[in-house]
Design a protein around this motif. Structure first.
Motif, PDB file in Angstrom:
ATOM      1  N   LEU A 159       0.820  -1.216   0.000  1.00  0.00           N
ATOM      2  CA  LEU A 159       0.000   0.000   0.000  1.00  0.00           C
ATOM      3  C   LEU A 159       0.856   1.270   0.000  1.00  0.00           C
ATOM      4  CD1 LEU A 159      -2.768  -1.039   2.571  1.00  0.00           C
ATOM      5  CD2 LEU A 159      -2.878  -1.128   0.072  1.00  0.00           C
ATOM      6  N   SER A 160       2.088   1.169  -0.447  1.00  0.00           N
ATOM      7  CA  SER A 160       2.960   2.347  -0.485  1.00  0.00           C
ATOM      8  C   SER A 160       2.341   3.441  -1.343  1.00  0.00           C
ATOM      9  CB  SER A 160       4.332   1.967  -1.044  1.00  0.00           C
ATOM     10  OG  SER A 160       5.030   1.149  -0.132  1.00  0.00           O
ATOM     11  N   GLY A 161       2.391   4.646  -0.826  1.00  0.00           N
ATOM     12  CA  GLY A 161       1.822   5.778  -1.537  1.00  0.00           C
ATOM     13  C   GLY A 161       0.377   6.067  -1.189  1.00  0.00           C
ATOM     14  N   GLU A 162      -0.289   5.139  -0.508  1.00  0.00           N
ATOM     15  CA  GLU A 162      -1.689   5.357  -0.120  1.00  0.00           C
ATOM     16  C   GLU A 162      -1.754   6.112   1.209  1.00  0.00           C
ATOM     17  OE1 GLU A 162      -3.766   4.743  -2.313  1.00  0.00           O
ATOM     18  OE2 GLU A 162      -2.732   3.274  -3.571  1.00  0.00           O
ATOM     19  N   THR A 163      -2.829   6.874   1.378  1.00  0.00           N
ATOM     20  CA  THR A 163      -3.020   7.654   2.595  1.00  0.00           C
ATOM     21  C   THR A 163      -4.337   7.262   3.250  1.00  0.00           C
ATOM     22  OG1 THR A 163      -4.013   9.427   1.268  1.00  0.00           O
ATOM     23  CG2 THR A 163      -1.667   9.615   1.788  1.00  0.00           C
ATOM     24  N   VAL A 164      -4.368   7.273   4.572  1.00  0.00           N
ATOM     25  CA  VAL A 164      -5.509   6.765   5.328  1.00  0.00           C
ATOM     26  C   VAL A 164      -6.136   7.861   6.181  1.00  0.00           C
ATOM     27  CG1 VAL A 164      -6.321   4.970   6.905  1.00  0.00           C
ATOM     28  CG2 VAL A 164      -4.326   4.536   5.454  1.00  0.00           C
ATOM     29  N   ALA A 165      -7.434   7.994   6.079  1.00  0.00           N
ATOM     30  CA  ALA A 165      -8.219   8.801   7.009  1.00  0.00           C
ATOM     31  C   ALA A 165      -8.764   7.847   8.068  1.00  0.00           C
ATOM     32  CB  ALA A 165      -9.362   9.507   6.289  1.00  0.00           C
ATOM     33  N   VAL A 166      -8.319   7.998   9.302  1.00  0.00           N
ATOM     34  CA  VAL A 166      -8.654   7.065  10.377  1.00  0.00           C
ATOM     35  C   VAL A 166      -9.848   7.593  11.168  1.00  0.00           C
ATOM     36  CG1 VAL A 166      -7.818   5.930  12.476  1.00  0.00           C
ATOM     37  CG2 VAL A 166      -6.257   6.310  10.549  1.00  0.00           C
ATOM     38  N   LYS A 167     -10.905   6.828  11.229  1.00  0.00           N
ATOM     39  CA  LYS A 167     -12.074   7.194  12.027  1.00  0.00           C
ATOM     40  C   LYS A 167     -11.665   7.375  13.481  1.00  0.00           C
ATOM     41  CE  LYS A 167     -16.823   5.523  12.887  1.00  0.00           C
ATOM     42  NZ  LYS A 167     -17.796   4.458  12.518  1.00  0.00           N
ATOM     43  N   ASP A 168     -12.214   8.372  14.129  1.00  0.00           N
ATOM     44  CA  ASP A 168     -11.789   8.752  15.467  1.00  0.00           C
ATOM     45  C   ASP A 168     -12.309   7.823  16.556  1.00  0.00           C
ATOM     46  OD1 ASP A 168     -10.498  10.174  17.408  1.00  0.00           O
ATOM     47  OD2 ASP A 168     -11.842  11.909  17.368  1.00  0.00           O
ATOM     48  N   ILE A 169     -12.206   6.526  16.280  1.00  0.00           N
ATOM     49  CA  ILE A 169     -12.456   5.513  17.312  1.00  0.00           C
ATOM     50  C   ILE A 169     -11.283   4.540  17.387  1.00  0.00           C
ATOM     51  CG2 ILE A 169     -14.966   5.642  17.104  1.00  0.00           C
ATOM     52  CD1 ILE A 169     -14.815   2.978  15.521  1.00  0.00           C
ATOM     53  N   ALA A 212     -10.082  11.341  11.358  1.00  0.00           N
ATOM     54  CA  ALA A 212     -11.284  11.921  10.748  1.00  0.00           C
ATOM     55  C   ALA A 212     -12.484  11.807  11.687  1.00  0.00           C
ATOM     56  CB  ALA A 212     -11.583  11.237   9.420  1.00  0.00           C
ATOM     57  N   ARG A 213     -13.411  12.718  11.501  1.00  0.00           N
ATOM     58  CA  ARG A 213     -14.574  12.829  12.369  1.00  0.00           C
ATOM     59  C   ARG A 213     -15.495  11.620  12.286  1.00  0.00           C
ATOM     60  NH1 ARG A 213     -13.206  16.649  16.007  1.00  0.00           N
ATOM     61  NH2 ARG A 213     -12.849  18.695  15.048  1.00  0.00           N
ATOM     62  N   THR A 214     -16.179  11.393  13.403  1.00  0.00           N
ATOM     63  CA  THR A 214     -17.262  10.426  13.480  1.00  0.00           C
ATOM     64  C   THR A 214     -18.389  11.056  14.286  1.00  0.00           C
ATOM     65  OG1 THR A 214     -17.902   8.196  14.208  1.00  0.00           O
ATOM     66  CG2 THR A 214     -16.321   9.372  15.578  1.00  0.00           C
ATOM     67  N   GLU A 215     -19.551  10.466  14.205  1.00  0.00           N
ATOM     68  CA  GLU A 215     -20.611  10.892  15.123  1.00  0.00           C
ATOM     69  C   GLU A 215     -20.297  10.364  16.514  1.00  0.00           C
ATOM     70  OE1 GLU A 215     -24.773  11.170  13.438  1.00  0.00           O
ATOM     71  OE2 GLU A 215     -23.824   9.807  12.032  1.00  0.00           O
ATOM     72  N   GLU A 216     -20.941  10.943  17.509  1.00  0.00           N
ATOM     73  CA  GLU A 216     -20.636  10.605  18.890  1.00  0.00           C
ATOM     74  C   GLU A 216     -20.751   9.098  19.143  1.00  0.00           C
ATOM     75  OE1 GLU A 216     -22.378  14.175  21.477  1.00  0.00           O
ATOM     76  OE2 GLU A 216     -23.635  13.612  19.778  1.00  0.00           O
ATOM     77  N   PHE A 217     -19.616   8.524  19.548  1.00  0.00           N
ATOM     78  CA  PHE A 217     -19.511   7.108  19.907  1.00  0.00           C
ATOM     79  C   PHE A 217     -19.950   6.198  18.753  1.00  0.00           C
ATOM     80  CE2 PHE A 217     -19.956   9.541  23.800  1.00  0.00           C
ATOM     81  CZ  PHE A 217     -18.845   9.108  24.516  1.00  0.00           C
ATOM     82  N   ALA A 218     -19.921   6.729  17.527  1.00  0.00           N
ATOM     83  CA  ALA A 218     -20.262   5.968  16.316  1.00  0.00           C
ATOM     84  C   ALA A 218     -21.681   5.407  16.388  1.00  0.00           C
ATOM     85  CB  ALA A 218     -19.256   4.836  16.092  1.00  0.00           C
ATOM     86  N   LEU A 261     -10.571   4.494   6.750  1.00  0.00           N
ATOM     87  CA  LEU A 261     -10.704   3.416   7.733  1.00  0.00           C
ATOM     88  C   LEU A 261     -11.857   3.744   8.660  1.00  0.00           C
ATOM     89  CD1 LEU A 261      -9.698   0.810   9.107  1.00  0.00           C
ATOM     90  CD2 LEU A 261      -8.142   2.259  10.464  1.00  0.00           C
ATOM     91  N   GLY A 262     -12.881   2.904   8.654  1.00  0.00           N
ATOM     92  CA  GLY A 262     -14.044   3.127   9.488  1.00  0.00           C
ATOM     93  C   GLY A 262     -14.454   1.867  10.214  1.00  0.00           C
ATOM     94  N   SER A 263     -15.678   1.861  10.669  1.00  0.00           N
ATOM     95  CA  SER A 263     -16.242   0.678  11.320  1.00  0.00           C
ATOM     96  C   SER A 263     -17.687   0.558  10.871  1.00  0.00           C
ATOM     97  CB  SER A 263     -16.172   0.812  12.848  1.00  0.00           C
ATOM     98  OG  SER A 263     -16.985   1.895  13.285  1.00  0.00           O
TER      99      SER A 263
END
Length: 513
Positions: A159-169, A212-218, A261-263
């Motif tokens: 995955l070199s070169g890829e960028t990740v937005a990580v969900k805030d959980i 990255a943002r999520t709603e409260e407690f997902a 990246l989410g859930s």
């Protein structure tokens, strides 16, 4: 797309002859880097204008100097074209474009016809303005962002070169988990280590673009965080982004990151993917480790991710998922479920059917689906309170109205009610697994296109009837983007037996897109 004309009083002025052909020639030349054609399509005048985020160019000489034969223009497609006729020799064209890198752009061109010229019917651009999505920090999308925030662990990974937005959980070393709640963030400890899934992505060569943002407690499907605002939906600007993985979805749709990246507990990958025209996967329950992930309802929580392409969706799966012990699935294994398709709005149902014109038809009709949905909601709520009740008992007033209502309901669920829900869900799981078998079932990812904020509460139950099926049975589910007749994004969902995650990803890659 057929151009639209502006009204002049009660009458529509006809589009002048040759104008649209010249406009299409301009787009073709831009996408093929035909510098000579572009130079010819701009008026050879010292008053010719071209403006964008970098500034204003005045005169044909300056404009021509920006035309780059080495592929300087971002690839895009036209999604809306509007023509406002001034007179027979002058017209304004405003066009909305959709970039391959994500997000939408806008271009405005003033065209004039020179009767002496023969090429392109005499039409040339005398003034143009172009706007594209800005990669600036947006606090509705990001809690914290970097360039990158966390560097990759290797330069030559898958995955070199890829960028990740990580969900805030998910834990990111050096940062606290915010869970979409300022009150939670105030007391949250700084993570000493990455969550297991973040570490795996870094080991594979990806970098973390930001949290990255999520709603409260997902705990929602809308994406309307009461504290930070709703991340924009670039594919449907007047509509909600979908949640709770709203921040990662918008980051990917805008091109700020390539992987979101989410859930997914009750649809939090599939819904924003559908609303924003993305590919997304909810993995089989337990297929990807959840170490370092803040829970909502452990019996249903799963890791998931979103991308702008089926290829990258699959590439991430090859890094994170265990191998499949079963034989591959093919388009011939897909069965459309009319009883579930009919639960969606007409425009979404039609888009789903048209995406799979040759699919077999399933006779499965889950007659107790509403009972299953209610049991899912009860079971999820009971577990959510077990996870967060001790913290929220005296802090419910810190939550936004919608999420507060869900936690207040969760607080009221008794052990007996939770046990009854578990019994219903156990029976439902058996029925769902029997219906899926070795096939792939196709249904809408969400019951509608992205609604407006005002309409969002009214579609939640309808969407949960569809999304709870995978959650109840722990199934993998891939959301595949489709377009409605009104050109709005929607989602086609493919579900299969637990453990067939890689098979679904390969199938999504093989389908027309």
């Amino acid at each position: 797309m057929t151009p639209r004309q502006a009204r002049d009083g009660a009458q529509l002025k006809p589009v002048p002859h040759g104008l649209l052909q010249a406009f299409r020639a301009y787009e073709s030349a831009l996408m093929s880097d035909d510098v000579a054609a572009l130079d010819a399509l701009f008026a050879d005048s010292p008053t010719t204008l071209h403006g964008d985020a970098t500034g204003l160019l005045v005169g044909h000489e300056q404009v021509a100097a920006t035309h780059d034969p080495r592929g300087g223009s971002a690839k895009r497609r036209l999604v809306q074209t509007h023509v406002q006729v001034i007179d027979e020799d002058h017209a304004l064209i405003v066009a909305v474009t959709e970039l391959d890198l994500g997000g939408r752009g806008l271009q405005t061109q003033l065209w004039a016809r020179d009767p002496v010229r023969i090429e392109h019917g005499g039409w040339q651009v005398t003034a143009a303005h172009v706007s594209e999505p800005a990669p600036a920090f947006d606090s509705r999308i990001w809690r914290v962002v970097g360039d990158p925030l966390v560097s990759s662990h290797t330069a030559d990974g898958a995955l070199s070169g890829e960028t990740v937005a990580v969900k805030d959980i998910y834990a990111v070393a050096g940062f606290a988990v915010g869970a979409g709640s300022p009150t939670w963030l105030e007391q949250a400890p700084v993570a000493k280590a990455h969550s297991s899934v973040v570490a795996s992505l870094l080991d594979a060569g990806a970098s973390v673009r930001g949290i990255a943002r999520t709603e409260e407690f997902a705990y929602s499907l809308s994406g309307l965080n009461a504290h930070y605002g709703a991340p924009p939906n670039p594919k449907a600007p007047d509509r909600i982004p979908g949640g709770s993985s709203s921040g990662p979805a918008t980051a990917v749709a805008l091109g700020h990151a390539s992987i979101g990246l989410g859930s997914d507990t009750g649809g939090s990958i599939r819904v924003p993917a559908a609303y924003q025209g993305l590919y997304g996967i909810r993995t089989s329950h337990g297929a990807v480790a959840r170490t370092g992930m803040l829970p909502l309802a452990k019996a249903f929580d799963t890791v998931g991710w979103m991308t702008r392409s089926a290829f990258l969706l699959q590439a991430v799966g090859e890094v994170l998922l265990p191998s499949s012990p079963l034989s591959p699935v093919t388009p011939a294994d897909v069965e459309l479920v009319p009883a579930l398709v009919d639960l969606a709005t007409d425009e979404v149902a039609t888009a789903v059917r048209e995406a799979l014109p040759d699919a077999r038809t399933s006779s499965w009709e889950p007659s107790r689906l509403e009972e299953w949905r209610q049991a899912f909601v009860t079971g999820q709520a009971y577990q959510a309170w077990q996870a967060h009740g001790a913290f929220l008992e005296t802090r419910l007033d810190t939550l936004g109205e919608a999420v507060r209502g869900r936690f207040e309901m969760a607080r009221s669920v008794t052990r007996e009610q939770a046990a009854q829900a578990r019994a219903i869900l156990a029976e439902a799981r058996t029925k769902i697994l029997e219906a899926v078998g070795d096939d792939v079932l196709a249904l809408p990812s969400a019951s509608s296109v992205a609604p407006t904020p005002a309409d969002a509460p009214g579609v939640r139950d309808d969407t949960l009837r569809l999304t709870c099926i995978a959650g109840i049975a722990g199934l993998p589910a891939v959301s595949f983007p489709v377009r409605t007749a009104t050109n709005r994004p929607a989602g086609l969902c493919l579900i299969a037996a637990p453990g067939r995650d890689r098979d679904l990803l390969a199938l999504a890659q093989s389908l027309p897109h």
